[in-house]
Every structure is written in C-alpha cells, then in structure tokens.
Design an enzyme around this catalytic site. Sequence first.
Site, PDB file in Angstrom:
ATOM      1  N   TYR A  13      -0.280  -3.157 -21.672  1.00  0.00           N
ATOM      2  CA  TYR A  13       0.328  -3.660 -20.446  1.00  0.00           C
ATOM      3  C   TYR A  13      -0.492  -3.302 -19.214  1.00  0.00           C
ATOM      4  O   TYR A  13      -0.478  -4.040 -18.226  1.00  0.00           O
ATOM      5  CB  TYR A  13       1.777  -3.181 -20.328  1.00  0.00           C
ATOM      6  CG  TYR A  13       2.697  -4.087 -21.113  1.00  0.00           C
ATOM      7  CD1 TYR A  13       3.220  -5.234 -20.538  1.00  0.00           C
ATOM      8  CD2 TYR A  13       2.975  -3.819 -22.450  1.00  0.00           C
ATOM      9  CE1 TYR A  13       4.017  -6.100 -21.269  1.00  0.00           C
ATOM     10  CE2 TYR A  13       3.768  -4.676 -23.185  1.00  0.00           C
ATOM     11  CZ  TYR A  13       4.298  -5.810 -22.589  1.00  0.00           C
ATOM     12  OH  TYR A  13       5.068  -6.671 -23.321  1.00  0.00           O
ATOM     13  N   HIS A  23       0.864  -1.192   0.000  1.00  0.00           N
ATOM     14  CA  HIS A  23       0.000   0.000   0.000  1.00  0.00           C
ATOM     15  C   HIS A  23       0.893   1.232   0.000  1.00  0.00           C
ATOM     16  O   HIS A  23       1.788   1.354   0.834  1.00  0.00           O
ATOM     17  CB  HIS A  23      -0.904   0.022   1.226  1.00  0.00           C
ATOM     18  CG  HIS A  23      -1.588   1.331   1.455  1.00  0.00           C
ATOM     19  ND1 HIS A  23      -2.288   2.000   0.460  1.00  0.00           N
ATOM     20  CD2 HIS A  23      -1.658   2.126   2.556  1.00  0.00           C
ATOM     21  CE1 HIS A  23      -2.775   3.127   0.948  1.00  0.00           C
ATOM     22  NE2 HIS A  23      -2.398   3.230   2.209  1.00  0.00           N
ATOM     23  N   HIS A  50       1.009   5.747  -0.980  1.00  0.00           N
ATOM     24  CA  HIS A  50       0.255   6.970  -1.228  1.00  0.00           C
ATOM     25  C   HIS A  50       0.794   7.626  -2.499  1.00  0.00           C
ATOM     26  O   HIS A  50       1.020   8.840  -2.538  1.00  0.00           O
ATOM     27  CB  HIS A  50       0.374   7.920  -0.036  1.00  0.00           C
ATOM     28  CG  HIS A  50      -0.243   7.390   1.225  1.00  0.00           C
ATOM     29  ND1 HIS A  50      -0.524   8.191   2.305  1.00  0.00           N
ATOM     30  CD2 HIS A  50      -0.645   6.148   1.594  1.00  0.00           C
ATOM     31  CE1 HIS A  50      -1.051   7.470   3.282  1.00  0.00           C
ATOM     32  NE2 HIS A  50      -1.128   6.221   2.861  1.00  0.00           N
TER      33      HIS A  50
END
Length: 224
Positions: A125, A98, A100
Amino acid sequence: MTKLLSTAIAEARAAIVRVGTSLFARGYVHAGAGNISARIGDDYLITPTDAALGFLDSDQLALVDADGEQIAGNRASKTLALHQRIYAADPAARFVVHTHSTHLVALTLSGVWNPDDVLPPLTPYYVMKVGHVPLIPYHRPGDPRVADVVTARIADRAARGTPIRAVLLDRLGPVVWGPDAATATAVLEELEETARLWMLTDRRPEPLHASALDELRSTFDAAW
C-alpha cells in the site's frame, strides 16, 4: 461571484476544516504547525499563517486570487507560494496538506533511506498509494526558494513516468497533494504510518523484492 463558484468555495472551506480537525484529533498535527489549501478554479483557499489546524474557523481561511492577492479571510500562510507552485506543476492537484508529522520529521533528523526515496518500498500500500517521496533540503519556513526545488522534483519524476504525490521537507515534514481532500489525506496517513513502522522496526526490514514491485506495477499500475 457566481453561485457555482460560491458553492465550490463553501465546500472547500468545509473540507479544509474537516481535514484539519481530523488530523489534529489523531495526532498528525500539533499547535500552529502545518497548513492546508484547496484550489478552486483560479483561486486558492489556504489556512492563515500560524493557524492551529485543529481549531480552524472557516470564515478566517484566506481566499487568494491567481496573483496571490488576498480577497478575504485572515493573512494567508507563509507557504502560499509553495502551494501555488505545486498546483501549477501538477494540474491534477486540487488539495495540498503540509504537516510536521512526528515520525516523518524524526526520519529527516535520523537519516532518510536515500534522498530520492525517503522510505524503502516496505508494503504494497505504500507503493500503490504513496510512491516515491524525495527529500527536499532544508529551507527556512516560508522560503520561496523551496518551491523551485519541489517543482523541479515534480517535473523530473513526471518525465520518468513515476509522478509523485508528496515530498518531505528536511526538519519540517511532508507536503502531500491530490485531486481531492480524501486522496491527499490518505497519502499523508500512509506516508506517516510507514515512517512509524520503519522506525519501530529499527530500520531492519528489507524492501519488497523487485518481482513484488513488478507485480504491483502490472496489476495495479503502481507508479514505482
């Protein structure tokens, strides 16, 4: 702890540190934002809460058991529950990232393509390596309720024959997963760079034509 498990944990520690360092060096993460985890058997390794991903200490990574009880390391990231639920929802997942990432967070602020697909299928892609990416409505960082929304999206897409590898949290950035560190990182990179391309071109490009998408499905088994 068996020697085999000890080796797997050591390798996972090294992979998390390597990925964090690489993402930081290339500007995909900053400050203490984001988190990385790996699943090893029934246990999990995850970065500590508010850890700077570019400066991780492998000994400080949180080792957590199947019940969420901490075994070793610093206090686990507040997003631990989300990571655990992703692993449970997608048995093939072994590594979760994860971030930002700037362009993806900016995309949520300026408006995604649509809630089921935050970006159009602009490049082959993107279609093959990323696939569908739904937007997850805003929840505060660490809110355990977001896991319910994410796992529902995973189940829905799997039932439709187009399993997902990523979601985009409103104002908080992408969560991606895969069977190993390299695969998950590649999904993140392709996702962020496609967001960058779309914003650099002022959102003008048309999606790939339906015939091009059909060809990618038939030739490469793309899940689109």
